[in-house]
Design a protein around this motif. Structure first.
Motif, PDB file in Angstrom:
ATOM      1  N   ALA A 343       0.826  -1.200   0.000  1.00 17.85           N
ATOM      2  CA  ALA A 343       0.000   0.000   0.000  1.00 17.85           C
ATOM      3  C   ALA A 343       0.865   1.257   0.000  1.00 17.85           C
ATOM      4  N   MET A 344       1.972   1.227   0.747  1.00 13.93           N
ATOM      5  CA  MET A 344       2.890   2.363   0.760  1.00 13.93           C
ATOM      6  C   MET A 344       3.594   2.491  -0.583  1.00 13.93           C
ATOM      7  N   ALA A 345       4.041   1.360  -1.136  1.00 10.88           N
ATOM      8  CA  ALA A 345       4.760   1.378  -2.406  1.00 10.88           C
ATOM      9  C   ALA A 345       3.893   1.922  -3.525  1.00 10.88           C
ATOM     10  N   GLN A 346       2.606   1.545  -3.491  1.00  9.95           N
ATOM     11  CA  GLN A 346       1.690   1.965  -4.548  1.00  9.95           C
ATOM     12  C   GLN A 346       0.891   3.207  -4.155  1.00  9.95           C
ATOM     13  N   SER A 347       1.201   3.754  -2.991  1.00  6.77           N
ATOM     14  CA  SER A 347       0.634   5.021  -2.515  1.00  6.77           C
ATOM     15  C   SER A 347      -0.892   5.000  -2.475  1.00  6.77           C
ATOM     16  N   SER A 348      -1.438   3.987  -1.822  1.00 10.45           N
ATOM     17  CA  SER A 348      -2.887   3.876  -1.703  1.00 10.45           C
ATOM     18  C   SER A 348      -3.418   4.789  -0.599  1.00 10.45           C
ATOM     19  N   ASN A 349      -4.258   5.746  -0.991  1.00  3.80           N
ATOM     20  CA  ASN A 349      -4.895   6.620  -0.001  1.00  3.80           C
ATOM     21  C   ASN A 349      -5.832   5.835   0.916  1.00  3.80           C
ATOM     22  N   VAL A 350      -6.584   4.919   0.309  1.00  3.47           N
ATOM     23  CA  VAL A 350      -7.587   4.167   1.064  1.00  3.47           C
ATOM     24  C   VAL A 350      -6.919   3.318   2.143  1.00  3.47           C
ATOM     25  N   ALA A 351      -5.861   2.594   1.781  1.00  3.56           N
ATOM     26  CA  ALA A 351      -5.172   1.753   2.760  1.00  3.56           C
ATOM     27  C   ALA A 351      -4.542   2.596   3.866  1.00  3.56           C
ATOM     28  N   THR A 352      -4.046   3.770   3.493  1.00  2.00           N
ATOM     29  CA  THR A 352      -3.452   4.655   4.494  1.00  2.00           C
ATOM     30  C   THR A 352      -4.503   5.125   5.495  1.00  2.00           C
ATOM     31  N   VAL A 353      -5.697   5.457   5.009  1.00  9.83           N
ATOM     32  CA  VAL A 353      -6.793   5.849   5.903  1.00  9.83           C
ATOM     33  C   VAL A 353      -7.169   4.681   6.812  1.00  9.83           C
ATOM     34  N   MET A 354      -7.180   3.462   6.276  1.00  5.44           N
ATOM     35  CA  MET A 354      -7.519   2.287   7.082  1.00  5.44           C
ATOM     36  C   MET A 354      -6.496   2.101   8.206  1.00  5.44           C
ATOM     37  N   ALA A 355      -5.225   2.318   7.902  1.00  2.40           N
ATOM     38  CA  ALA A 355      -4.181   2.210   8.929  1.00  2.40           C
ATOM     39  C   ALA A 355      -4.318   3.324   9.969  1.00  2.40           C
ATOM     40  N   ALA A 356      -4.654   4.530   9.504  1.00  5.69           N
ATOM     41  CA  ALA A 356      -4.802   5.661  10.424  1.00  5.69           C
ATOM     42  C   ALA A 356      -5.949   5.431  11.394  1.00  5.69           C
ATOM     43  N   ARG A 357      -6.989   4.779  10.943  1.00  4.57           N
ATOM     44  CA  ARG A 357      -8.124   4.499  11.831  1.00  4.57           C
ATOM     45  C   ARG A 357      -7.753   3.524  12.943  1.00  4.57           C
ATOM     46  N   GLU A 358      -6.683   2.750  12.749  1.00  6.74           N
ATOM     47  CA  GLU A 358      -6.229   1.820  13.780  1.00  6.74           C
ATOM     48  C   GLU A 358      -5.678   2.570  14.997  1.00  6.74           C
ATOM     49  N   ILE A 359      -5.191   3.807  14.777  1.00  9.91           N
ATOM     50  CA  ILE A 359      -4.535   4.545  15.873  1.00  9.91           C
ATOM     51  C   ILE A 359      -5.312   5.769  16.324  1.00  9.91           C
ATOM     52  N   GLY A 360      -6.171   6.320  15.466  1.00 10.57           N
ATOM     53  CA  GLY A 360      -6.963   7.482  15.852  1.00 10.57           C
ATOM     54  C   GLY A 360      -6.254   8.805  15.596  1.00 10.57           C
ATOM     55  N   THR A 461      11.420   0.961  13.875  1.00 10.84           N
ATOM     56  CA  THR A 461      10.380   1.568  13.044  1.00 10.84           C
ATOM     57  C   THR A 461      10.990   2.290  11.853  1.00 10.84           C
ATOM     58  N   ALA A 462      12.067   3.044  12.088  1.00  6.31           N
ATOM     59  CA  ALA A 462      12.718   3.776  11.002  1.00  6.31           C
ATOM     60  C   ALA A 462      13.216   2.827   9.921  1.00  6.31           C
ATOM     61  N   LYS A 463      13.798   1.691  10.323  1.00  6.32           N
ATOM     62  CA  LYS A 463      14.302   0.725   9.341  1.00  6.32           C
ATOM     63  C   LYS A 463      13.161   0.064   8.564  1.00  6.32           C
ATOM     64  N   GLU A 464      12.062  -0.205   9.245  1.00  6.85           N
ATOM     65  CA  GLU A 464      10.907  -0.804   8.556  1.00  6.85           C
ATOM     66  C   GLU A 464      10.342   0.161   7.513  1.00  6.85           C
ATOM     67  N   ILE A 465      10.288   1.444   7.874  1.00  8.54           N
ATOM     68  CA  ILE A 465       9.797   2.437   6.911  1.00  8.54           C
ATOM     69  C   ILE A 465      10.776   2.577   5.750  1.00  8.54           C
ATOM     70  N   ALA A 466      12.068   2.563   6.050  1.00  9.36           N
ATOM     71  CA  ALA A 466      13.071   2.653   4.982  1.00  9.36           C
ATOM     72  C   ALA A 466      12.919   1.504   3.992  1.00  9.36           C
ATOM     73  N   THR A 467      12.643   0.316   4.503  1.00 10.15           N
ATOM     74  CA  THR A 467      12.437  -0.846   3.629  1.00 10.15           C
ATOM     75  C   THR A 467      11.201  -0.655   2.749  1.00 10.15           C
ATOM     76  N   MET A 468      10.119  -0.117   3.343  1.00  8.77           N
ATOM     77  CA  MET A 468       8.914   0.150   2.563  1.00  8.77           C
ATOM     78  C   MET A 468       9.174   1.222   1.505  1.00  8.77           C
ATOM     79  N   LEU A 469       9.961   2.232   1.855  1.00  7.32           N
ATOM     80  CA  LEU A 469      10.281   3.290   0.903  1.00  7.32           C
ATOM     81  C   LEU A 469      11.167   2.780  -0.230  1.00  7.32           C
ATOM     82  N   GLU A 470      12.008   1.801   0.075  1.00  5.85           N
ATOM     83  CA  GLU A 470      12.816   1.201  -0.983  1.00  5.85           C
ATOM     84  C   GLU A 470      11.919   0.453  -1.966  1.00  5.85           C
ATOM     85  N   SER A 471      10.875  -0.186  -1.444  1.00  6.64           N
ATOM     86  CA  SER A 471       9.923  -0.873  -2.319  1.00  6.64           C
ATOM     87  C   SER A 471       9.173   0.122  -3.199  1.00  6.64           C
ATOM     88  N   ALA A 472       8.969   1.351  -2.676  1.00  8.30           N
ATOM     89  CA  ALA A 472       8.248   2.367  -3.447  1.00  8.30           C
ATOM     90  C   ALA A 472       9.031   2.825  -4.679  1.00  8.30           C
TER      91      ALA A 472
END
Length: 576
Positions: A343-360, A461-472
Motif C-alpha cells: 500500500a505504501m509502495a503503490q501510494s494507496s490513499n484508502v489503505a493509508t486511511v484504514m491504517a490511520a483508523r487503527e490509531i486514531g 520503526t525507522a528501518k521498517e519504513i526505509a524498507t517500505m520506501l525502498e519498495s516504493a
C-alpha cells in the motif's frame, strides 16, 4: 553781538562720547579675548569640525568549502557642488559624468542645474579607477568618498537564501539580513577641521576611531551541488510549465542543508529589477499540502503503536467514505488484498486511511508534531515558516482521514526534508543547519554548534519504513523514475491538490518526491517539489526524475560509493 558756541565744549563732549563707545568696544574685546576665550575658541572649532564616517568592510558569505557567494570590494561615492560649476561648461561636464558613471547625460545635467545647492550625489558603488579618472579629468567641485560595494560572484546561485544589501549597507533579505549585525561590523569615525571649501586644514588636530570590519559567515551549502540542483529544477519547471519549483539536499547525519534551490531564482546582481515575490526563499517559507510524502508519518505512528506491521494485509477498495466525503485512490481498481508495504509502495490513499483508523486522530497528531509539523524548524534558516497543523480536536470529519495522506495540513519543503532525514537517521531528528560556522573578531574560523537531536521513533520503526520506501522505488512502486543504477534508493512520491490562497480554492497540483540514498546506509536526502505544473501532475512523473538527477550528481560529487548490498527480500503482496 552774535556769540558763537565754544568749540572746546563741543570737542570735549565728542571726546566723552567717543571714549564711552570705545570703552564699550574695549570691554567687549576684553570679554571675548580674555574672559570668554575658551567659549569662542570652542565655537569656532566646532564650526570648522566635521565628523566623517569611516565605513567598515562587510564580511563575506561563503559556501561550505570557502567559495565566495557574497563579497565586499572597495568603491567610491561620487558627488559634486553644482554652485561651483560654471553654466557655460555644464553640458560638457554632464556628458563626461554620464559617460564615465554609466548614467544618462540628461540625469547628470539635471543635477548640475541645481546650482543653489552645495551637494548633489551623482553615483554610489563607483569603481575606484573610474572615480580617479573623473578627478583627473578636471571636473570642477567633484568629490569622492571611500565606500564599499557588495558583489555576488555566483549571480543567482542560492539567491533568495543569501539575500542582498541595500544602499544604506544593511541586509534586506536572506542571510544578509539574518546575520546583518555579524556581517556589517561597526563603522569608525574621524573628526577633522575643514575650511570653507570642505578640505581638511593642514596641521590641525583630528580624532579617529577605527572601524571594526564585519565577520565572515560560512554556509553549509555546497556550491557545486547547489548549481546542479538549480539547473535540474529550473529545467523541469520549464518543461512542465510549473509555477515554481524547489529542491533541498540535506546531509542525513548532520541535517546540514547541502543545497536549497528555487526556480525561478533571484539574480542578486540585479535584485532591484526582480519582482518582490522572488525575494522569498520558497524552500523555507512557502507552505503547501504535502500529499503522499506525508504517509511515512502515518506509517510511523501505526508501527510505533504496533497497530500494524509491514506485512499486515488489508482488503482495499478504491474508495472509502469518511463523514460526508468519499475519498479515492489515484487509480480505480477492484477490491484488492494489499500488504501495508504494498500500500505504501503503490501510494494507496484508502489503505493509508484504514491504517490511520487503527490509531486514531490524537496519536496521528502527536506524531505529526513530533516530526516538526506546526513548528518553525530553527537552525538559522532565514524566513523558515512553521506550516499549519490544526489541533486534532478541530479536524473536520473528512480531515480525520485526509490528514493521513497529506491533505489538510501544510508544511514547507524544509520541514518535509527534515521528516525524511529523521527516518534515514534511524528515527533521530536533527535540527536543520544552514550555517557551518563564522569567523571571530580575530579572523579565526569557529564552527557552529551541532543541531539539537530528538528521538522521534525507534530505530526498528525507522528501518521498517526505509524498507517500505525502498519498495516504493522498486518495480511495483510509484517512484520507479527515481531509481539510480547501482545504488539502493528509498523514497516516496507525492501528488496533492494545491490550495491557492489568492483564488480561495483548490487549483492545480503539488507534485513531489523525497528520498534518501544509499537506502541501507543513508548519507543524503533529496526533496523535489513542483507547484502547479501544467504538463502532467504526478510526483512520480515530474519530481522523481529531478530527485534522480540531483542525487546522482550529489553522490558523485561527495564520492559516496554504492554499498554493494542487495535489497532485502520482502513480502510485497498478500499470499506471497
Amino acid at each position: 553781538m552774535l556769540r558763537l558756541g565754544s568749540p572746546r565744549r563741543r570737542i570735549n563732549i565728542g571726546l566723552i562720547g567717543m571714549t564711552f563707545v570705545l570703552s564699550i568696544f574695549a570691554g567687549r574685546l576684553i570679554q571675548m579675548q580674555g574672559l570668554d576665550t575658551k567659549v569662542y575658541e570652542t565655537a569656532a572649532a566646532n564650526q570648522r569640525t566635521q565628523i566623517e564616517e569611516i565605513p567598515a568592510q562587510r564580511g563575506s558569505i561563503t559556501d561550505v568549502n570557502g567559495h565566495e557567494l557574497a563579497v565586499t570590494v572597495e568603491a567610491r561615492e561620487v558627488a559634486i557642488d553644482p554652485s561651483k560649476v560654471p553654466a557655460a561648461v555644464r553640458q560638457k561636464i554632464a556628458a563626461i559624468l554620464g559617460r564615465q558613471l554609466g548614467k544618462s547625460e540628461q540625469e547628470m545635467a539635471a543635477k548640475l542645474a541645481k546650482d543653489r545647492t552645495r551637494y548633489q550625489l551623482l553615483a554610489r558603488d563607483v569603481d575606484p579607477v573610474v572615480a580617479t579618472r573623473l578627478l583627473q579629468a578636471g571636473v570642477p567641485a567633484l568629490s569622492t568618498k571611500k565606500t564599499y560595494r557588495r558583489l555576488y560572484p555566483a549571480g543567482d546561485l542560492a539567491g533568495s537564501l543569501i539575500g542582498f544589501v541595500g544602499d544604506e549597507g544593511n541586509g534586506l533579505g536572506g542571510m544578509e539580513q539574518a546575520k546583518n549585525t555579524l556581517l556589517a561590523g561597526r563603522d569608525g569615525k574621524q573628526r577633522v577641521e575643514t575650511g570653507r571649501d570642505g578640505q581638511q586644514i593642514p596641521m590641525t588636530s583630528s580624532q579617529r576611531t577605527e572601524p571594526v570590519n564585519g565577520q565572515d559567515v560560512r554556509l553549509t551549502i555546497d556550491r557545486d551541488i547547489q548549481w546542479a540542483a538549480q539547473r535540474s529544477i529550473a529545467e523541469q519547471v520549464r518543461k512542465s510549465g510549473a509555477e515554481s519549483g524547489t529542491v533541498i539536499v540535506m546531509d542525513v547525519q548532520t541535517a546540514q542543508v547541502v543545497a536549497m534551490a528555487n526556480a525561478p531564482e533571484l539574480n542578486l546582481n540585479d535584485w532591484r529589477r526582480a519582482p518582490a515575490a522572488s525575494y522569498v526563499n520558497k524552500a523555507a517559507a512557502d507552505v503547501f499540502e504535502p500529499g503522499s510524502t506525508n504517509k511515512v508519518i502515518t506509517a510511523a505512528a501505526a508501527l510505533e503503536a504496533k497497530a500494524v506491521t509491514p506485512d499486515t494485509v488489508y482488503q482495499v477498495p478504491d474508495n472509502i467514505r469518511c463523514a460526508d466525503q468519499v475519498l479515492r485512490d489515484a487509480h480505480a481498481h477492484k477490491v484488492e488484498s494489499m500488504t501495508f508495504r504494498q500500500a505504501m509502495a503503490q501510494s494507496s490513499n484508502v489503505a493509508t486511511v484504514m491504517a490511520a483508523r487503527e490509531i486514531g486522530s490524537q496519536r496521528l497528531h502527536t506524531m505529526l508534531k513530533a516530526f516538526g509539523f506546526g513548528s518553525a524548524p530553527g537552525g538559522g534558516v532565514p524566513g523558515a515558516e512553521a506550516g499549519l497543523l490544526p489541533d486534532y480536536k478541530k479536524w473536520s470529519g473528512s480531515q480525520n482521514c485526509t490528514v493521513a495522506y497529506g491533505q489538510g495540513v501544510s508544511v514547507t519543503a524544509l520541514q518535509m526534508a527534515s521528516v525524511y532525514q529523521t527516518i534515514a537517521n534511524g528515527g533521530v531528528k536533527i535540527e536543520p543547519q544552514i550555517v557551518a560556522g563564522t569567523t571571530d573578531t580575530s579572523g579565526r574560523y569557529v564552527p557552529a554548534a551541532a543541531g539539537k537531536r530528538t528521538k522521534v521513533v525507534s530505530e526498528t520503526t525507522a528501518k521498517e519504513i526505509a524498507t517500505m520506501l525502498e519498495s516504493a522505488v522498486g518495480v511495483e512502486g510509484t517512484g520507479q523514475l527515481a531509481a539510480i543504477p547501482g545504488y539502493r534508493v528509498a523514497g516516496k512520491t507525492g501528488t496533492a491538490n494545491r490550495y491557492d490562497a489568492e483564488l480561495g480554492r483548490y487549483e492545480g497540483y503539488t507534485a513531489s518526491f523525497v528520498g534518501f540514498a544509499p537506502a541501507d546506509q543513508p548519507r543524503l536526502v533529496v526533496l523535489s517539489v513542483l507547484q502547479k505544473p501544467k504538463n502532467g501532475h504526478f510526483g512520480g512523473q515530474l519530481a522523481a526524475p529531478v530527485f534522480k538527477d540531483v542525487m546522482t550528481f550529489a553522490i558523485k560529487s561527495r564520492k559516496i560509493p554504492p554499498t554493494g548490498s542487495a535489497a532485502p527480500q520482502v513480502r510485497m503482496r498478500a499470499g506471497q
